[in-house]
Design a protein around this motif. Structure first.
Motif, PDB file in Angstrom:
ATOM      1  N   ASP A 378      78.870  10.924 -40.137  1.00 51.46           N
ATOM      2  CA  ASP A 378      77.454  11.194 -39.861  1.00 51.46           C
ATOM      3  C   ASP A 378      77.259  12.495 -39.106  1.00 51.46           C
ATOM      4  O   ASP A 378      76.175  12.774 -38.620  1.00 51.46           O
ATOM      5  N   TYR A 379      78.315  13.284 -38.983  1.00 52.18           N
ATOM      6  CA  TYR A 379      78.207  14.484 -38.143  1.00 52.18           C
ATOM      7  C   TYR A 379      78.045  15.756 -38.958  1.00 52.18           C
ATOM      8  O   TYR A 379      78.699  15.929 -39.989  1.00 52.18           O
ATOM      9  N   HIS A 380      77.221  16.645 -38.410  1.00 55.20           N
ATOM     10  CA  HIS A 380      76.997  17.944 -39.037  1.00 55.20           C
ATOM     11  C   HIS A 380      78.082  18.911 -38.559  1.00 55.20           C
ATOM     12  O   HIS A 380      78.353  19.014 -37.364  1.00 55.20           O
ATOM     13  N   ILE A 381      78.710  19.627 -39.505  1.00 52.15           N
ATOM     14  CA  ILE A 381      79.716  20.642 -39.145  1.00 52.15           C
ATOM     15  C   ILE A 381      79.208  21.986 -39.665  1.00 52.15           C
ATOM     16  O   ILE A 381      79.165  22.219 -40.889  1.00 52.15           O
ATOM     17  N   PRO A 382      78.805  22.892 -38.764  1.00 50.23           N
ATOM     18  CA  PRO A 382      78.240  24.162 -39.240  1.00 50.23           C
ATOM     19  C   PRO A 382      79.275  25.051 -39.944  1.00 50.23           C
ATOM     20  O   PRO A 382      80.481  24.887 -39.734  1.00 50.23           O
ATOM     21  N   LYS A 383      78.771  25.977 -40.751  1.00 52.38           N
ATOM     22  CA  LYS A 383      79.655  26.963 -41.402  1.00 52.38           C
ATOM     23  C   LYS A 383      80.419  27.763 -40.336  1.00 52.38           C
ATOM     24  O   LYS A 383      79.855  28.079 -39.294  1.00 52.38           O
ATOM     25  N   GLY A 384      81.668  28.084 -40.606  1.00 52.16           N
ATOM     26  CA  GLY A 384      82.447  28.915 -39.681  1.00 52.16           C
ATOM     27  C   GLY A 384      82.976  28.157 -38.472  1.00 52.16           C
ATOM     28  O   GLY A 384      83.436  28.764 -37.505  1.00 52.16           O
ATOM     29  N   THR A 385      82.921  26.810 -38.512  1.00 50.34           N
ATOM     30  CA  THR A 385      83.441  26.029 -37.377  1.00 50.34           C
ATOM     31  C   THR A 385      84.966  26.104 -37.348  1.00 50.34           C
ATOM     32  O   THR A 385      85.618  25.968 -38.378  1.00 50.34           O
ATOM     33  N   ARG A 386      85.509  26.350 -36.161  1.00 49.89           N
ATOM     34  CA  ARG A 386      86.978  26.345 -36.022  1.00 49.89           C
ATOM     35  C   ARG A 386      87.454  24.904 -35.893  1.00 49.89           C
ATOM     36  O   ARG A 386      86.848  24.129 -35.164  1.00 49.89           O
ATOM     37  N   VAL A 387      88.534  24.600 -36.592  1.00 46.86           N
ATOM     38  CA  VAL A 387      89.009  23.221 -36.617  1.00 46.86           C
ATOM     39  C   VAL A 387      90.423  23.177 -36.048  1.00 46.86           C
ATOM     40  O   VAL A 387      91.315  23.885 -36.519  1.00 46.86           O
ATOM     41  N   MET A 388      90.607  22.349 -35.006  1.00 46.63           N
ATOM     42  CA  MET A 388      91.956  22.181 -34.443  1.00 46.63           C
ATOM     43  C   MET A 388      92.450  20.802 -34.875  1.00 46.63           C
ATOM     44  O   MET A 388      91.884  19.786 -34.440  1.00 46.63           O
ATOM     45  N   ILE A 389      93.456  20.768 -35.736  1.00 48.45           N
ATOM     46  CA  ILE A 389      93.987  19.472 -36.181  1.00 48.45           C
ATOM     47  C   ILE A 389      95.134  19.122 -35.245  1.00 48.45           C
ATOM     48  O   ILE A 389      96.180  19.785 -35.249  1.00 48.45           O
ATOM     49  N   ASN A 390      94.906  18.111 -34.422  1.00 46.30           N
ATOM     50  CA  ASN A 390      95.886  17.784 -33.379  1.00 46.30           C
ATOM     51  C   ASN A 390      96.981  16.874 -33.957  1.00 46.30           C
ATOM     52  O   ASN A 390      96.922  15.645 -33.857  1.00 46.30           O
ATOM     53  N   ILE A 391      97.979  17.521 -34.560  1.00 44.67           N
ATOM     54  CA  ILE A 391      99.072  16.789 -35.212  1.00 44.67           C
ATOM     55  C   ILE A 391      99.818  15.935 -34.181  1.00 44.67           C
ATOM     56  O   ILE A 391     100.198  14.797 -34.439  1.00 44.67           O
ATOM     57  N   TYR A 392      99.986  16.493 -32.995  1.00 48.61           N
ATOM     58  CA  TYR A 392     100.672  15.778 -31.908  1.00 48.61           C
ATOM     59  C   TYR A 392      99.967  14.439 -31.635  1.00 48.61           C
ATOM     60  O   TYR A 392     100.604  13.388 -31.576  1.00 48.61           O
ATOM     61  N   ALA A 393      98.632  14.461 -31.487  1.00 47.93           N
ATOM     62  CA  ALA A 393      97.889  13.228 -31.162  1.00 47.93           C
ATOM     63  C   ALA A 393      97.926  12.255 -32.337  1.00 47.93           C
ATOM     64  O   ALA A 393      98.068  11.038 -32.150  1.00 47.93           O
ATOM     65  N   ILE A 394      97.834  12.777 -33.564  1.00 44.41           N
ATOM     66  CA  ILE A 394      97.846  11.911 -34.750  1.00 44.41           C
ATOM     67  C   ILE A 394      99.196  11.200 -34.869  1.00 44.41           C
ATOM     68  O   ILE A 394      99.266  10.002 -35.134  1.00 44.41           O
ATOM     69  N   ASN A 395     100.281  11.947 -34.633  1.00 42.13           N
ATOM     70  CA  ASN A 395     101.630  11.368 -34.746  1.00 42.13           C
ATOM     71  C   ASN A 395     101.923  10.332 -33.661  1.00 42.13           C
ATOM     72  O   ASN A 395     102.930   9.642 -33.729  1.00 42.13           O
TER      73      ASN A 395
END
Ligand code: HEM
Length: 500
Positions: A378-395
């Motif tokens: 349900d969240y809006h993500i504007p164009k040009g948003t930087r995305v940090m995929i936290n692999i450490y937290a997911i693992n």
């Protein structure tokens, strides 16, 4: 209608339209409140893999931060990672262009930092088919030779403390330097490692102008002078290597990565937004230099930190060390060195490698950027948003992994345990989707050969009566997350065959 009545009516309609669309707009993901203009910039020191994991415990698997003028989201759950890396992969496959990255990669004419598009696809194809391919036997043989050289050196110093961290960082520099340039000149390597270290510092240095562009005059880290100096040093170093390569024709079996790229060399500047996918790939000097830096960044610290962590976790968990070393004796014996063909017969050893990559993903946070506005849930993500995929937290997500912070290789012995090839979003050491790691095969081969030989050839003890629980298991955050202090241990040879 008169202008005096037409103008206010039109104005009313426009304002009402914008007001209603603003009301209808979905909210941004939750996150800590920021200040006017600077947003959450004062939280910069919390944006590490561990800091972001703590924030996600409070706000959830997707959180929003406003870094100056930049929208930023941190993704810390397998469900949200799947949204970004699979379901909306086409939108989230760009990279954030910081000022340092743009300058040091000659305006992002490489693969690792370029945006997704036709040019990137050509670079990726070239890398996968020519540079990192298993068919390039030279890279694989340089891994074997350099691992042997390291083992021989350690055997010569057996009985005394060895700085294993220093050994394995030296090993991966030697492997990649040789695979890229074809030689292993000690002097050349020293200069190049110096350039690489400065590049690493510049890539991770905080630059306020990345977030509030008109504050570029504030430059406490001296980036305005260090960036041109670092790039000129690289130009001098690699131009010389390219010239030497252009002068010498080599036979197919002797070709290094620079030779492979020079087969596509063109003197003319090419457009990196070219749509000509059918045409031949053409590389300029700048492309070649930028791609070499991708290979150096991708292939050295990542693999070295994983080897050091594997050895540190095993020394910290003696039961696991005993079990993996016994497996090597049972399967390989003690009268020859472990070979590549043995690896598939070592199930517990394979689990040790997986568990190390789960607890210590060498790239703890992968950086992407959205190419257009979209929605996640349900969240809006504007164009040009930087995305940090936290692999450490997911693992280490508690919902997937029992006792997530414990080193327990046997969790991977179960048939249904997740794999790291990119389709299990709860275990992502190599990423997933379009931007996943193209060097996975080469990286894994180096990691497995080095750890297997270190474990098979030696027994390891901690120096001067140190207990396993006293090993410093903390890490430092940067592009990778290596051990904060180097692992030092005392080797004793255990094979009956000659060691050097
Ligand atoms: C244990 C070893 C390694 C691990 C765990 C690892 C992990 C990763 C990860 C997580 C990414 C980013 C994925 C994303 O942004 O979604 C990546 C990208 C990349 N890796 Fe690796 N890597 C390893 C070894 C290597 C090696 C040996 C090379 C090359 C010699 C390499 C070259 C690259 C490159 C060029 C990229 C950028 C790809 C792109 O942007 O399209 N990596 N790696």
């Amino acid at each position: 209608m008169q202008f005096t009545t037409l103008f206010p009516t039109a104005l009313f309609i426009v304002v009402t339209f914008f007001f209603l669309s603003w009301l209808r707009r979905k909210p941004l993901p939750p996150g800590p409140r920021g200040w006017p203009v600077i947003g959450n910039l004062l939280m910069m020191d919390q944006l590490t893999h561990r800091g972001l994991a703590r924030l996600s415990e409070k706000y959830g698997g997707i959180i929003h931060l406003k870094m100056g003028f930049r929208h930023t989201i941190a993704v810390s759950s397998p469900e949200m990672a799947k949204q970004v890396l699979q379901i909306q992969d086409n939108i989230f496959s760009d990279r954030p262009p910081t000022i340092a990255i743009t300058y040091l990669t000659y305006d992002r004419v490489d693969m690792a930092f370029g945006d997704y598009g036709p040019f990137w696809r050509q670079m990726r194809k070239l890398s996968v088919t020519k540079l990192f391919s298993r068919n390039r036997a030279e890279s694989w043989s340089s891994v074997r030779d350099e691992v042997d050289a390291m083992v021989n050196l350690i055997a010569m110093n057996s009985g005394s403390p060895v700085d294993l961290g220093e050994q394995v960082f030296g090993l991966t520099h030697d492997i990649i330097y040789r695979a890229a340039f074809g030689s292993i000149s000690a002097e050349g390597k020293q200069v190049f490692v110096g350039i690489l270290q400065e590049y690493t510092k510049l890539f991770s240095a905080f630059n306020v102008a990345d977030f509030i562009p008109w504050l570029g005059f504030i430059d406490p880290a001296g980036l305005n002078t260090r960036l041109p100096a670092a790039r000129s040093a690289l130009d001098r170093f690699i131009d010389k290597i390219i010239d030497e390569h252009l002068e010498k024709e080599k036979k197919i079996g002797d070709r290094d990565m620079v030779d492979e790229m020079l087969a596509f060399y063109s003197d003319h500047e090419i457009q990196n937004d070219s749509n000509d996918l059918q045409g031949p790939v053409r590389l300029t000097r700048n492309n070649i230099k930028a791609i070499i830096m991708d290979i150096m960044f991708g292939g050295t610290e990542t693999v070295a930190s994983a080897i050091e962590w594997a050895m540190a976790e095993l020394m910290h968990t003696p039961e696991a060390m005993k079990r993996v070393q016994q497996e090597l004796v049972d399967v390989v014996g003690l009268d020859r060195r472990v070979e590549e063909s043995d690896l598939e017969k070592l199930p517990y050893f394979k689990c040790v490698i997986k568990e190390t990559l789960r607890l210590h993903p060498p790239i703890p946070v992968a950086l992407h950027q959205s190419s257009k506005a979209t929605m996640i849930g349900d969240y809006h993500i504007p164009k040009g948003t930087r995305v940090m995929i936290n692999i450490y937290a997911i693992n280490r997500d508690k919902r997937t992994w029992q006792d997530p912070d414990v080193f327990d290789p046997s969790r991977f012995l179960h048939e249904k345990s997740p794999d790291f090839r990119g389709s299990n979003y709860e275990f992502l050491p190599f990423g997933s989707g379009r931007r996943s790691c193209p060097g996975m095969q080469l990286g894994l081969y180096t990691l497995e050969m080095a750890v297997a030989r270190l474990l098979h050839c030696f027994t390891w003890q901690l120096p001067a009566g140190m207990k396993p629980s006293e090993i410093d298991m903390s890490d430092v955050f940067g592009l990778t997350a290596p051990k904060a202090s180097r692992l030092v241990a005392v080797p004793t040879p255990r094979l009956s065959c000659p060691m050097y």
